[in-house]
Design an enzyme around this catalytic site. Structure first.
Site, PDB file in Angstrom:
ATOM      1  N   HIS A  65       0.820  -1.212   0.000  1.00 12.45           N
ATOM      2  CA  HIS A  65       0.000   0.000   0.000  1.00 12.45           C
ATOM      3  C   HIS A  65       0.859   1.270   0.000  1.00 12.45           C
ATOM      4  CE1 HIS A  65      -3.331   2.569   1.906  1.00 12.45           C
ATOM      5  NE2 HIS A  65      -3.878   2.074   0.820  1.00 12.45           N
ATOM      6  N   LYS A  83       3.268   4.408  -1.164  1.00  9.91           N
ATOM      7  CA  LYS A  83       3.376   5.338  -2.293  1.00  9.91           C
ATOM      8  C   LYS A  83       4.671   6.120  -2.099  1.00  9.91           C
ATOM      9  CE  LYS A  83      -1.280   4.905  -1.490  1.00  9.91           C
ATOM     10  NZ  LYS A  83      -1.906   4.460  -0.236  1.00  9.91           N
ATOM     11  N   ASP A 131      16.567  11.057  -8.404  1.00  8.70           N
ATOM     12  CA  ASP A 131      18.004  11.366  -8.319  1.00  8.70           C
ATOM     13  C   ASP A 131      18.575  11.169  -6.921  1.00  8.70           C
ATOM     14  OD1 ASP A 131      17.969  11.988 -11.004  1.00  8.70           O
ATOM     15  OD2 ASP A 131      17.746  14.157 -10.690  1.00  8.70           O
ATOM     16  N   HIS A 188      -9.098  11.493   2.308  1.00 10.67           N
ATOM     17  CA  HIS A 188      -8.310  10.271   2.235  1.00 10.67           C
ATOM     18  C   HIS A 188      -6.989  10.434   2.974  1.00 10.67           C
ATOM     19  CE1 HIS A 188      -5.955   7.131  -0.125  1.00 10.67           C
ATOM     20  NE2 HIS A 188      -7.034   6.453   0.201  1.00 10.67           N
ATOM     21  N   LYS A 239      -4.063  10.520   5.739  1.00  5.58           N
ATOM     22  CA  LYS A 239      -3.702   9.638   6.845  1.00  5.58           C
ATOM     23  C   LYS A 239      -2.705  10.398   7.716  1.00  5.58           C
ATOM     24  CE  LYS A 239      -4.077   6.777   2.941  1.00  5.58           C
ATOM     25  NZ  LYS A 239      -5.383   6.282   3.057  1.00  5.58           N
ATOM     26  N   ASP A 271      -0.172  17.873  19.924  1.00  6.10           N
ATOM     27  CA  ASP A 271       0.322  19.059  20.643  1.00  6.10           C
ATOM     28  C   ASP A 271       0.908  20.124  19.729  1.00  6.10           C
ATOM     29  OD1 ASP A 271      -0.453  17.848  22.994  1.00  6.10           O
ATOM     30  OD2 ASP A 271       1.548  17.098  23.479  1.00  6.10           O
TER      31      ASP A 271
END
Length: 482
Positions: A222, A224, A229, A400, A402, A407
């Protein structure tokens, strides 16, 4: 009638042996075990077929091994950081990072997550802006492009991205693309024909063994990640597809969070990509080369760790990081997640924080993309409302992101949702950022999103219909195996 009785008896005997397998051989946690036993009880035999597809544990063998990793110098640096943190002589460039010594140490010891302190991050919350910048960075690449996504679609955005990659491959830039077959199951392999003709390389994570059928619905990659470079890295929630630009009428505007990173932290992203690539390939292994890990000047003053987790890991590193952040909170905890199905440990941490008077805020979508997951989310939200947490339903499309911010001093952004699938079943990666300005910006972003959200109160929750209560109850029961 005798034949029927014999078949029924055999079915129950088989079910008994299936139950023994689940209880004694797989050694799942008690909650998941009971959930699967109920499936076996209510759906004999077929329940075990579902278990083979969805529930079987992956062996804790080491899937990712890279013999050249010692050459990077990371191993020695990790041991030095562990020793200096243990002896409390580690010098933190940012005094705020010192407050999270225990969290940093935990990630370092259990995940080899080296702490780097000279990084810079750009935060993207809009898909168009993110992909415009990504393609610009691809066009400016001079050596190599490593690109990994769970979902790649061959739509307008996918074609635009592949065109940019193919152009660079024709210029002699080393282009490698890794995607997850289940996430990208609608993607034709012919989509990469031009890239391959231009000497680009493409690999698939956990491909199907049987034509047209992939029984590995769990254990998906899952992550990404993009590394360009060895100097610029991307990490976050956006996949590749037109819906991530807000072009799918079903979801409307797509609200996500993605990071563009520079500094020493990019070496950790590069290492993660190479490990995943080498696991997936059978012919084009990546070995250590200096150009993959160029000397990098200080890009900023942000401290960061890249933390990975997966079903091959002994510990649930990202979840443990969340719990450590939550239990250490002094004032506030802001969470954005498309799916909120925490296990008991994370649920208890949030409940205790809310009961202790901490400002616990959770933002979830108004639109479901997976019905059972959506209603399981609502059932858990109800429990936190009773403890005094504040819940916001995002109305401006689909959220979507996450993210977790504590604090206004520390935050985490990555690919992991707050559910069992992300914590135990999928391969995920998150950045833990120890930098007050970045955390404050993330908190402000949350507060801005509140302007496009409806607050759900405990009174609202208690007024939900009987039909919704029924859907929540069934989904809550299934939540350990969703």
């Amino acid at each position: 009638m005798d034949v029927y009785s014999i078949l029924i008896s055999l079915l129950f005997i088989l079910n008994f042996f299936f139950a023994i397998i689940i209880i004694f051989l797989e050694q799942k946690d008690a909650t998941s075990t009971w959930a699967w036993l109920m499936v076996l009880f209510f759906i004999p035999f077929l329940g075990f077929i579902l278990y083979l597809i969805f529930g079987q544990n992956m062996s804790r063998k080491r899937l990712f091994d890279w013999e050249d990793i010692k050459k990077i110098g990371i191993e020695g640096l990790i041991q030095e950081q562990i020793t200096s943190l243990r002896e409390q002589r580690f010098h933190f460039s940012d005094p705020d990072s010192r407050d999270y010594r225990d969290l940093i140490y935990m990630h370092l010891v259990n995940n080899d997550a080296l702490l780097t302190e000279n990084n810079k991050v750009d935060i993207f919350t809009d898909g168009k802006e993110k992909f415009d910048q990504l393609i610009k960075d691809i066009e400016n690449a001079t050596d190599h492009i490593h690109l990994q996504y769970y979902i790649i679609r061959h739509d307008h955005l996918g074609a635009r991205l592949l065109s940019a990659l193919t152009k660079k491959a024709r210029e002699g830039i080393r282009v490698r693309v890794l995607y997850d077959e289940m996430g990208s199951r609608k993607l034709s392999k012919n989509a990469f024909s031009s890239l391959k003709k231009a000497s680009g390389e493409v690999e698939i994570f956990f491909p199907r063994r049987i034509p047209f059928i992939n029984l590995r619905l769990n254990y998906r990659n899952h992550r990404k990640i993009v590394v360009i470079d060895g100097k610029t890295g991307y990490l976050g929630g956006f996949n590749v597809g037109d819906e991530y630009l807000g072009l799918n009428p079903r979801f409307g505007y797509w609200r996500d969070t993605h990071l563009r990173m520079s500094g020493q932290v990019v070496k950790a992203l590069q290492t993660r990509f190479i490990l995943d690539w080498n696991q997936a390939t059978h012919h084009h292994y990546i070995h250590y080369e200096d150009r993959l890990f160029p000397a990098l000047e200080a890009a900023g003053d942000m401290a960061a760790q890249i933390v990975s987790s997966g079903p091959d890991s002994e510990w649930e590193q990202i979840k443990n990081g969340y719990i450590k952040m939550i239990t250490g909170a002094k004032d506030s905890i802001y969470i954005q997640t498309p799916y909120f199905i925490p296990d008991q440990s994370l649920m208890d941490a949030l409940r205790i924080a809310a009961l202790s008077g901490k400002d616990v805020r959770i933002m979830i979508p108004d639109k479901p993309d997976h019905p059972f997951v959506y209603w399981a989310t609502y059932s858990h939200i109800g429990e936190l409302l009773k403890a005094g947490a504040n819940v916001y339903i995002y109305k401006n499309g689909f959220i979507h992101a996450k993210t977790i911010v504590v604090d206004g001093k520390v935050c985490s952004v990555g690919t992991a949702n707050i559910d069992v699938r992300s914590f135990r079943l999928n391969f995920e990666v998150n950045a833990f950022l120890y930098h007050r300005p970045t955390a404050e910006r993330m908190a402000l972003t949350f507060q801005n999103d509140m302007e496009y959200s409806r607050e759900m109160t405990l009174d609202d929750y208690r007024k939900r219909s009987l039909w919704i209560r029924f859907k929540e109850s069934i989904s809550h029961l299934l939540s350990p195996i969703l």
